[in-house]
Design a protein around this motif. Structure first.
Motif, PDB file in Angstrom:
ATOM      1  N   ASP A  27     -18.602  20.459 -62.643  1.00  0.00           N
ATOM      2  CA  ASP A  27     -17.738  20.176 -61.708  1.00  0.00           C
ATOM      3  C   ASP A  27     -18.338  20.015 -60.354  1.00  0.00           C
ATOM      4  OD1 ASP A  27     -15.336  20.225 -63.232  1.00  0.00           O
ATOM      5  OD2 ASP A  27     -14.977  22.648 -62.835  1.00  0.00           O
ATOM      6  N   GLU A  28     -19.666  20.696 -60.336  1.00  0.00           N
ATOM      7  CA  GLU A  28     -20.402  20.711 -58.956  1.00  0.00           C
ATOM      8  C   GLU A  28     -21.409  19.682 -58.909  1.00  0.00           C
ATOM      9  OE1 GLU A  28     -22.520  23.437 -61.908  1.00  0.00           O
ATOM     10  OE2 GLU A  28     -20.331  23.011 -61.533  1.00  0.00           O
ATOM     11  N   ASP A  29     -21.544  18.798 -60.056  1.00  0.00           N
ATOM     12  CA  ASP A  29     -22.529  17.390 -60.039  1.00  0.00           C
ATOM     13  C   ASP A  29     -21.871  16.321 -58.983  1.00  0.00           C
ATOM     14  OD1 ASP A  29     -23.946  18.829 -61.895  1.00  0.00           O
ATOM     15  OD2 ASP A  29     -23.109  17.781 -63.498  1.00  0.00           O
ATOM     16  N   GLN A  30     -23.013  15.700 -58.585  1.00  0.00           N
ATOM     17  CA  GLN A  30     -22.657  14.359 -57.764  1.00  0.00           C
ATOM     18  C   GLN A  30     -23.069  13.161 -58.647  1.00  0.00           C
ATOM     19  OE1 GLN A  30     -24.945  13.405 -53.997  1.00  0.00           O
ATOM     20  NE2 GLN A  30     -22.847  13.667 -53.080  1.00  0.00           N
ATOM     21  N   LEU A  31     -22.144  12.128 -58.495  1.00  0.00           N
ATOM     22  CA  LEU A  31     -22.556  10.715 -58.871  1.00  0.00           C
ATOM     23  C   LEU A  31     -22.523   9.754 -57.976  1.00  0.00           C
ATOM     24  CD1 LEU A  31     -19.983  10.968 -62.320  1.00  0.00           C
ATOM     25  CD2 LEU A  31     -22.591  11.669 -61.977  1.00  0.00           C
ATOM     26  N   ILE A  32     -23.595   8.968 -58.102  1.00  0.00           N
ATOM     27  CA  ILE A  32     -23.904   7.897 -57.343  1.00  0.00           C
ATOM     28  C   ILE A  32     -24.064   6.959 -57.786  1.00  0.00           C
ATOM     29  CG2 ILE A  32     -25.079   7.028 -55.054  1.00  0.00           C
ATOM     30  CD1 ILE A  32     -26.053   9.760 -54.554  1.00  0.00           C
ATOM     31  N   PHE A  33     -23.056   5.994 -57.810  1.00  0.00           N
ATOM     32  CA  PHE A  33     -22.966   4.624 -58.532  1.00  0.00           C
ATOM     33  C   PHE A  33     -23.532   3.502 -57.546  1.00  0.00           C
ATOM     34  CE2 PHE A  33     -19.808   7.261 -60.406  1.00  0.00           C
ATOM     35  CZ  PHE A  33     -19.863   6.911 -61.771  1.00  0.00           C
ATOM     36  N   MET A  34     -24.478   2.810 -58.282  1.00  0.00           N
ATOM     37  CA  MET A  34     -25.239   1.701 -57.347  1.00  0.00           C
ATOM     38  C   MET A  34     -24.630   0.353 -57.248  1.00  0.00           C
ATOM     39  SD  MET A  34     -27.399   3.819 -56.597  1.00  0.00           S
ATOM     40  CE  MET A  34     -28.465   2.836 -55.835  1.00  0.00           C
ATOM     41  N   GLN A  49     -10.518   0.978 -62.959  1.00  0.00           N
ATOM     42  CA  GLN A  49      -9.452   2.241 -63.233  1.00  0.00           C
ATOM     43  C   GLN A  49     -10.026   3.689 -63.591  1.00  0.00           C
ATOM     44  OE1 GLN A  49      -6.119   1.702 -62.598  1.00  0.00           O
ATOM     45  NE2 GLN A  49      -5.883   3.805 -63.004  1.00  0.00           N
ATOM     46  N   PHE A  50     -11.123   3.353 -64.447  1.00  0.00           N
ATOM     47  CA  PHE A  50     -11.774   4.749 -64.955  1.00  0.00           C
ATOM     48  C   PHE A  50     -12.397   5.235 -63.747  1.00  0.00           C
ATOM     49  CE2 PHE A  50     -15.195   7.009 -66.422  1.00  0.00           C
ATOM     50  CZ  PHE A  50     -14.795   7.744 -67.607  1.00  0.00           C
ATOM     51  N   LEU A  51     -13.063   4.711 -62.937  1.00  0.00           N
ATOM     52  CA  LEU A  51     -13.825   5.170 -61.840  1.00  0.00           C
ATOM     53  C   LEU A  51     -12.875   5.601 -60.685  1.00  0.00           C
ATOM     54  CD1 LEU A  51     -16.758   2.545 -61.230  1.00  0.00           C
ATOM     55  CD2 LEU A  51     -16.775   4.947 -62.166  1.00  0.00           C
ATOM     56  N   ILE A  52     -11.687   5.133 -60.494  1.00  0.00           N
ATOM     57  CA  ILE A  52     -10.693   5.745 -59.645  1.00  0.00           C
ATOM     58  C   ILE A  52     -10.255   7.096 -59.974  1.00  0.00           C
ATOM     59  CG2 ILE A  52      -8.469   5.514 -58.563  1.00  0.00           C
ATOM     60  CD1 ILE A  52      -9.037   2.438 -58.583  1.00  0.00           C
ATOM     61  N   GLU A  53      -9.919   7.161 -61.178  1.00  0.00           N
ATOM     62  CA  GLU A  53      -9.622   8.364 -61.912  1.00  0.00           C
ATOM     63  C   GLU A  53     -10.780   9.462 -61.936  1.00  0.00           C
ATOM     64  OE1 GLU A  53      -7.905   7.343 -65.830  1.00  0.00           O
ATOM     65  OE2 GLU A  53      -6.283   5.984 -64.673  1.00  0.00           O
ATOM     66  N   LEU A  54     -11.825   8.880 -62.131  1.00  0.00           N
ATOM     67  CA  LEU A  54     -13.058   9.855 -62.383  1.00  0.00           C
ATOM     68  C   LEU A  54     -13.366  10.454 -60.964  1.00  0.00           C
ATOM     69  CD1 LEU A  54     -15.598  11.011 -63.859  1.00  0.00           C
ATOM     70  CD2 LEU A  54     -16.645   8.858 -62.973  1.00  0.00           C
ATOM     71  N   SER A  55     -13.079   9.759 -59.936  1.00  0.00           N
ATOM     72  CA  SER A  55     -13.310  10.102 -58.522  1.00  0.00           C
ATOM     73  C   SER A  55     -12.363  11.330 -58.137  1.00  0.00           C
ATOM     74  CB  SER A  55     -13.381   9.222 -57.547  1.00  0.00           C
ATOM     75  OG  SER A  55     -12.033   8.447 -57.287  1.00  0.00           O
ATOM     76  N   GLU A  56     -11.296  11.607 -58.812  1.00  0.00           N
ATOM     77  CA  GLU A  56     -10.366  12.328 -58.613  1.00  0.00           C
ATOM     78  C   GLU A  56     -10.872  13.946 -59.053  1.00  0.00           C
ATOM     79  OE1 GLU A  56      -6.836  10.780 -60.072  1.00  0.00           O
ATOM     80  OE2 GLU A  56      -6.551   9.168 -58.633  1.00  0.00           O
ATOM     81  N   LYS A  57     -11.595  13.932 -59.955  1.00  0.00           N
ATOM     82  CA  LYS A  57     -12.235  14.848 -60.572  1.00  0.00           C
ATOM     83  C   LYS A  57     -13.617  15.319 -60.360  1.00  0.00           C
ATOM     84  CE  LYS A  57      -9.378  13.365 -64.879  1.00  0.00           C
ATOM     85  NZ  LYS A  57      -9.622  12.742 -66.044  1.00  0.00           N
ATOM     86  N   VAL A  58     -14.273  14.323 -60.089  1.00  0.00           N
ATOM     87  CA  VAL A  58     -15.946  14.510 -59.703  1.00  0.00           C
ATOM     88  C   VAL A  58     -16.242  14.255 -58.485  1.00  0.00           C
ATOM     89  CG1 VAL A  58     -18.090  14.244 -60.677  1.00  0.00           C
ATOM     90  CG2 VAL A  58     -16.299  14.157 -62.444  1.00  0.00           C
ATOM     91  N   ASN A  59     -17.245  14.542 -57.730  1.00  0.00           N
ATOM     92  CA  ASN A  59     -17.856  14.053 -56.721  1.00  0.00           C
ATOM     93  C   ASN A  59     -18.701  12.744 -57.032  1.00  0.00           C
ATOM     94  OD1 ASN A  59     -18.710  13.591 -53.972  1.00  0.00           O
ATOM     95  ND2 ASN A  59     -20.159  15.320 -54.042  1.00  0.00           N
TER      96      ASN A  59
END
Length: 243
Positions: A27-34, A49-59
């Motif tokens: 939960d505390e991790d951060q993902l930076i997509f290039m 669609q997956f990234l939109i939903e992922l951003s609701e759960k992960v930073n």
């Protein structure tokens, strides 16, 4: 908190899911997509669609790539860039055939809010391609440079490591930031299958659109994580034209 920089996805949803499972995101991790989420494999719309939903759960921090710009233009006004169509746009358009107009509008909003670059609290810069201003990204005149430039990477690759950072010969572009993370130019071009480092620049695009893998790097430890070769996950598809 762990921070991962993730390379160009190019419609490879299967590779993205496999990579994230390998990372075992907390939960505390951060993902930076290039950037360059679309164009290549058959699941570009599904990736968004997956990234939109992922951003609701992960930073998540999302950088804008050149392929994302082309897709955004098409979603907004139906403009089909000829270069885009030949380099993955056709497959991206086909991936949207089962998406409703409302879903497309949400995806357009996603593209419109992508960042040109991200600068973290430790002065590490993240952007899709590069920049040309000797004064740094804040002084860049043309925003298209952020997602099209290759000269930053080419310069870093050819730097004479004997030149000290305080020398007048040292490129001023490289002095502004502790580290610079980019995608855009596949490391396959240099017969490298993992992220590459040159001076203080890290290239995370390991050719997922072609015959490479999708990669992530822990920016603190520099540990590299990779999916399988993406074309093996889509055995009935050709992927992007590399020209």
């Amino acid at each position: 908190m762990r921070t991962f920089a993730i390379g160009d996805i190019h419609g490879g949803l299967k590779a993205l899911i496999q990579l994230l499972n390998t990372l075992e995101i907390k939960d505390e991790d951060q993902l930076i997509f290039m950037g360059d989420y679309v164009d290549g494999w058959s699941e570009s719309a599904q990736v968004i669609q997956f990234l939109i939903e992922l951003s609701e759960k992960v930073n998540c921090i999302f950088i804008k790539g050149n392929h994302d710009v082309w897709c955004e233009e098409w979603l907004r006004d139906g403009d089909v860039n000829k270069v885009w169509y030949m380099h993955g746009g056709k497959e991206t358009m086909e991936s949207y055939e089962r998406f409703s107009e409302e879903e497309k509008r949400k995806h357009l909003s996603f593209f419109e809010t992508l960042k040109m670059y991200h600068l973290d609290t430790e002065n590490r810069l993240f952007l899709h391609a590069g920049f040309t201003s000797m004064h740094g990204v804040e002084k860049e005149v043309f925003q298209t440079t952020f997602y099209f430039d290759r000269t930053l990477w080419e310069m870093a690759l050819t730097m004479d490591k004997r030149i000290e950072k305080n020398s007048e010969l040292y490129p001023k572009r490289l002095t502004h930031y502790k580290e610079i993370y980019i995608g855009h130019t596949p490391t396959l071009n240099y017969n490298q299958y993992e992220p590459m480092n040159a001076i203080n620049v890290w290239n995370i695009d390991t050719g997922a659109a072609f015959f490479g893998k999708l990669s992530a790097i822990n920016i603190d430890t520099k540990e590299v994580f990779q999916s399988d070769v993406v074309k093996d996950l889509y055995p009935d598809e050709k992927g992007r034209n590399k020209n």
